[in-house]
Design an enzyme around this catalytic site. Structure first.
Site, PDB file in Angstrom:
ATOM      1  N   GLY A 157       0.810  -1.198   0.000  1.00 28.41           N
ATOM      2  CA  GLY A 157       0.000   0.000   0.000  1.00 28.41           C
ATOM      3  C   GLY A 157       0.843   1.246   0.000  1.00 28.41           C
ATOM      4  N   THR A 158       0.689   2.024  -1.015  1.00 25.71           N
ATOM      5  CA  THR A 158       1.415   3.286  -1.060  1.00 25.71           C
ATOM      6  C   THR A 158       0.947   4.062  -2.275  1.00 25.71           C
ATOM      7  OG1 THR A 158       3.618   4.228  -0.938  1.00 25.71           O
ATOM      8  CG2 THR A 158       3.287   2.506  -2.523  1.00 25.71           C
ATOM      9  N   THR A 159       1.284   5.347  -2.300  1.00 25.90           N
ATOM     10  CA  THR A 159       1.165   6.102  -3.550  1.00 25.90           C
ATOM     11  C   THR A 159       2.475   6.824  -3.768  1.00 25.90           C
ATOM     12  OG1 THR A 159      -1.133   6.538  -3.023  1.00 25.90           O
ATOM     13  CG2 THR A 159      -0.155   7.824  -4.796  1.00 25.90           C
TER      14      THR A 159
END
Lengths: 178, 305
Positions: free
Chosen positions: B49-51
């Site tokens: 999970g990341t941007t």
């Protein structure tokens, strides 16, 4: 690359250098710099001076080319594996004579354009080559262009021009005292 | 050569990658156990999970990322650094497994330092991407997960490469990586132009990450912004994602922006001058100092060009 010494040894070195050039382009995405490939050849030669069961490569090489910045470069290697950058140099049996000629005649004027530079190279070799243009090989490498080998005819043309110039200079000298 | 062959002795290859890298496939697991199966059953749920995003434009490469490190539904760290400097002119955004990313970036940093010392010149971005993807592809199938965008400025200008741990290495103008990337791509594709100004680029990057953190559960925390110029990389700002989102909410939507454009030709020269001077001089836009007026002008200007 120009070499002096054992032709068979030169073939081996050139082959290894070619492979290294392609391998470098594959791993680093950039063509080799002249210094890099000279360093590679020199390291290769040095390895063979420090391994058992091998003898050193019997060649000296002059490596020329352009880097990305467009500056022409000349490097010389010898069988011990050292390399140096030069503006002008000669290798081989009569290298001393040719080098002395170049030391005297390599001036800014002499390399001001292509023609003059070619004449300088041929004149330097004519000092030591007995039978004139027939035994001279000449190649010129220009920025962003492949190496161009001169044909025998082109070299003969240059040689005849040089001889004409010599005659004119001698005529002038002989006229002067009068 | 003959003696060497007889003794089967191989000279150390000093030019290749360091011999201290772990052998591919040599993980310590209980005997009779396959590492992938082991991880699947017993390992922590390694979420990705990341941007993160990066894009190149005339004045360099922008790299931006959120700062939330999640492990499943647990936020392990709300303020982590996902943009890692690799060299003075190179940055990498990281996503995937944090441990993998950090480890492999340290290895990459070491290899690059060695390469720079040997070659006497800064390594190119293309070469670095090649090196990283070659290092990672040796471990293909062993559940490494490193998805990064390498940003840098080398002799060929601003350059951007996407490297994935299966060995993918792609050159491009815009990349966004992570679970929040679809939201970021939406914003980026709308407003990206190669000829943006530096302030427009900063605003675009912040906007894209903020929108992604709003919708993606695994992205959040703050928004880190980095800029790679010709002289090297620089850290621009870290701004809280929620604060940024509220600022963006106050700015007009698309239809209202078009009205602004229509009026702007009459109104713009007068009202914009004091704000223009203020905005143009700043490189560090602190969220507390950013007023609604500034945001509107920034977004409006982006639309108008």
């Amino acid at each position: 690359m120009a070499f002096a010494g054992l032709t068979a040894d030169a073939r081996v070195v050139i082959n290894r250098a070619r492979v290294e050039c392609q391998s470098h382009k594959l791993t680093v995405e950039d063509p080799v710099t002249v210094e890099y490939i000279t360093r590679f050849i020199a390291t290769l030669k040095q390895k063979y001076t420090q391994s058992n069961g091998r003898r050193p490569f019997g060649i000296s090489a002059l490596i020329v080319g352009f880097d990305d910045d467009g500056i022409p470069r000349l490097y010389q290697t010898d069988p011990s594996g050292t390399y140096h950058a030069w503006k002008a140099n000669a290798i081989g049996r009569s290298a001393k004579t040719v080098r002395e000629f170049l030391e005297k005649n390599y001036t800014e004027d002499a390399i001001s354009n292509d023609n003059e530079a070619i004449k300088l190279a041929i004149k330097a070799l004519l000092e030591v080559v007995q039978s004139g243009g027939k035994n001279i090989e000449l190649a010129i490498i220009r920025r962003d262009q492949p190496l161009k080998m001169f044909s025998a005819k082109e070299i003969e043309l240059q040689v005849t021009e040089i001889e004409k110039e010599k005659e004119e200079v001698e005529k002038k000298k002989s006229k002067k005292p009068n | 050569m003959a003696l060497q062959d007889v003794c089967k002795w191989q000279a150390l290859d000093t030019q290749g990658p360091s011999p201290h890298l772990p052998e591919a496939g040599g993980w310590a697991v209980p005997r009779g156990c396959d590492p992938q199966a082991f991880l699947r059953i017993h390992g922590p749920r390694l979420a990705h999970g990341t941007t993160t995003l990066a894009f190149r434009f005339r004045h360099g490469v922008i790299a931006a990322a959120d700062t939330r490190s999640s492990c499943g539904s647990y936020v392990a760290c709300p303020a982590s650094r996902k943009v890692i400097p690799v060299h003075q002119h190179l940055l990498g955004t990281t996503s995937g497994t944090s441990a993998d990313c950090v480890t492999w970036y340290r290895v990459l940093q070491r290899e690059l330092r060695l390469r720079e010392l040997r070659e006497g010149q800064l390594p190119s971005v293309a070469g670095t991407a090649k090196l990283l993807s070659a290092m990672l592809s040796r471990y293909r199938g062993l559940d490494l997960c490193v998805a990064t965008a390498l940003c840098g400025w080398d002799h060929s200008g601003p350059a951007l490469f996407y490297v994935y741990s299966d060995g993918t290495c792609l050159r491009g103008d815009i990349f966004s990586v992570g679970s929040g990337s679809p939201y970021a791509y939406g914003v980026l594709d709308r407003s990206y132009r190669y000829d943006m100004t530096v302030q427009e680029a900063y605003a675009l990057a912040r906007c894209a990450v903020t929108h992604a953190t709003h919708r993606d559960a695994y992205s959040g925390g703050s928004v880190d912004l980095f800029h790679v110029r010709e002289t090297g990389w620089e850290y621009v700002s870290r701004s809280d994602a929620f604060v940024l989102y509220m600022e963006l909410q106050k700015t007009p939507g698309l239809e209202q922006e078009q009205e602004l454009e229509a009026e702007a030709s009459q109104v713009h020269p007068e009202s914009a001058t004091p704000q223009d001077a203020e905005e143009g001089g700043e490189l560090f836009v602190e969220p507390e100092e950013m007023t609604t007026g500034d945001s509107r002008i920034i977004i409006a200007k982006t639309k108008m060009m």
